[in-house]
Write a protein that holds these residues in place. Structure first.
Motif, PDB file in Angstrom:
ATOM      1  N   LEU A 169       0.820  -1.207   0.000  1.00  0.00           N
ATOM      2  CA  LEU A 169       0.000   0.000   0.000  1.00  0.00           C
ATOM      3  C   LEU A 169       0.854   1.257   0.000  1.00  0.00           C
ATOM      4  O   LEU A 169       0.496   2.269  -0.620  1.00  0.00           O
ATOM      5  CB  LEU A 169      -0.944  -0.015   1.201  1.00  0.00           C
ATOM      6  CG  LEU A 169      -2.002  -1.129   1.185  1.00  0.00           C
ATOM      7  CD1 LEU A 169      -2.735  -1.180   2.521  1.00  0.00           C
ATOM      8  CD2 LEU A 169      -2.989  -0.940   0.047  1.00  0.00           C
ATOM      9  N   ASP A 174      -1.483   2.505  -6.787  1.00  0.00           N
ATOM     10  CA  ASP A 174      -2.635   1.881  -7.429  1.00  0.00           C
ATOM     11  C   ASP A 174      -2.890   0.460  -6.944  1.00  0.00           C
ATOM     12  O   ASP A 174      -3.777  -0.226  -7.465  1.00  0.00           O
ATOM     13  CB  ASP A 174      -2.446   1.858  -8.949  1.00  0.00           C
ATOM     14  CG  ASP A 174      -2.374   3.252  -9.541  1.00  0.00           C
ATOM     15  OD1 ASP A 174      -3.038   4.159  -8.998  1.00  0.00           O
ATOM     16  OD2 ASP A 174      -1.647   3.438 -10.529  1.00  0.00           O
ATOM     17  N   GLN A 203      -3.967  -2.876  -4.744  1.00  0.00           N
ATOM     18  CA  GLN A 203      -5.082  -3.310  -3.909  1.00  0.00           C
ATOM     19  C   GLN A 203      -4.661  -4.556  -3.133  1.00  0.00           C
ATOM     20  O   GLN A 203      -3.906  -5.395  -3.640  1.00  0.00           O
ATOM     21  CB  GLN A 203      -6.311  -3.618  -4.770  1.00  0.00           C
ATOM     22  CG  GLN A 203      -6.931  -2.369  -5.389  1.00  0.00           C
ATOM     23  CD  GLN A 203      -7.778  -2.672  -6.610  1.00  0.00           C
ATOM     24  OE1 GLN A 203      -7.363  -3.406  -7.495  1.00  0.00           O
ATOM     25  NE2 GLN A 203      -8.960  -2.089  -6.674  1.00  0.00           N
ATOM     26  N   ARG A 235      -8.955   0.090  -1.898  1.00  0.00           N
ATOM     27  CA  ARG A 235      -7.582  -0.426  -1.861  1.00  0.00           C
ATOM     28  C   ARG A 235      -7.443  -1.671  -0.992  1.00  0.00           C
ATOM     29  O   ARG A 235      -6.564  -2.494  -1.229  1.00  0.00           O
ATOM     30  CB  ARG A 235      -6.618   0.653  -1.376  1.00  0.00           C
ATOM     31  CG  ARG A 235      -6.570   1.868  -2.282  1.00  0.00           C
ATOM     32  CD  ARG A 235      -5.333   2.683  -2.002  1.00  0.00           C
ATOM     33  NE  ARG A 235      -4.138   2.006  -2.505  1.00  0.00           N
ATOM     34  CZ  ARG A 235      -2.898   2.267  -2.094  1.00  0.00           C
ATOM     35  NH1 ARG A 235      -2.699   3.165  -1.144  1.00  0.00           N
ATOM     36  NH2 ARG A 235      -1.876   1.632  -2.600  1.00  0.00           N
TER      37      ARG A 235
END
Length: 285
Positions: free
Chosen positions: A139, A144, A146, A206
């Motif tokens: 993260l 971007d 997840q 996310r």
């Protein structure tokens, strides 16, 4: 379970030789599957060499020997923290996107209601600590990226819990199974389908949770396996966790909330019992 998957030419699966990776490749044969012998995810240059702008990486690579991790901390953190950190940095540098698979073990396992993605973590094992470190690295290192947490994943082959129950049904008159740990048994093929759907949803949150719905104890799952096999479920005997002491404590409560997944418009995952029925029917065929 949604069977309409993208024909994405740039889908890359790391950890492709594992239980989940194999199911993803079975559903998405166009994907590029890479096992440990094809790429070392702790090697930045090796990782960048396999990536292209716009690629989506599904990272299923992990050190999953929960008990062994207690005395093999370096290996667990290399696979579960360093590797994901390298993948995240490489994806950012090349313009690829990363979907990283994590686990219920990042939570303390002491809750009484399903864990939400933003609930406080607090792993009680080295395995859980290494997986949480990997989540944070992903993260932090890839804007971007997840993270998808899951739990109690099985395919029914090669040593997972359902496979073990299938074998013991043939070999023993009775089996004794713990009845004081609660979770959501999750079909590897259902999880694979969910991850493939997420591959086309960069707008999704996310951090998400993905398991089959409903709850069960390991005893409940064993009884269900015996029932599906046409065996007498009374041959499965319950016990508590003290009967099977382990180096790494198992979470008493591993239920993950699907709320964020479902609210994002992703396909809700079906009940665990239906998924188990389909898995065992497919194996018998």
């Amino acid at each position: 379970m949604n069977a309409d998957f993208p024909t994405r030419a740039s889908l890359i699966v790391t950890g492709a030789g594992g239980l989940l990776g194999r199911e993803i490749l079975r559903l998405a044969p166009h994907a590029r599957g890479l096992g440990r012998s094809q790429v070392d995810i702790t090697d930045r240059a090796a990782v960048e060499a396999i990536l292209t702008p716009g690629a989506v990486v599904l990272n299923c690579a992990a050190y999953t020997a929960v008990d062994a991790a207690e005395t093999d901390r370096d290996a667990a953190f290399a696979a579960n923290a360093t590797g994901p950190a390298v993948l995240a940095a490489a994806c950012t540098a090349t313009g690829a996107r990363l979907i990283h698979v994590s686990t219920d073990y990042v939570f303390p396992g002491t809750a009484s209601t399903p864990y939400e993605p933003d609930d406080p973590t607090g792993p009680a094992t080295v395995y859980g600590q290494s997986k949480l470190a990997g989540e944070r690295a992903v993260l932090d290192g890839c804007p971007d990226a997840q993270v998808v947490r899951t739990a109690w994943v099985y395919a029914g082959v090669e040593g997972d819990f359902v496979a073990t129950m299938r074998r013991l049904e043939r070999e023993r008159d009775t089996v004794t199974v713990v009845n004081d740990q609660l979770g959501s048994p999750t079909s590897a093929i259902d999880l694979a389908a969910a991850l493939l759907e997420l591959a086309d949803r960069p707008d999704a949150p996310r951090v998400l949770h993905a398991t089959n719905s409903g709850t069960a104890t390991w005893f409940d799952l064993a009884v269900a396996v015996f029932t599906e096999l046409g065996a007498d479920p009374a041959r499965v005997l319950p016990c508590d966790s003290s009967a099977f002491p382990r180096p790494a404590p198992r979470p008493p409560y591993s239920v993950l909330s699907p709320r964020v997944w479902n609210d994002a418009g992703l396909t809700p995952m079906r009940p665990w019992r239906s998924a188990l029925t389909d898995t065992l029917r497919r194996l018998s065929d």
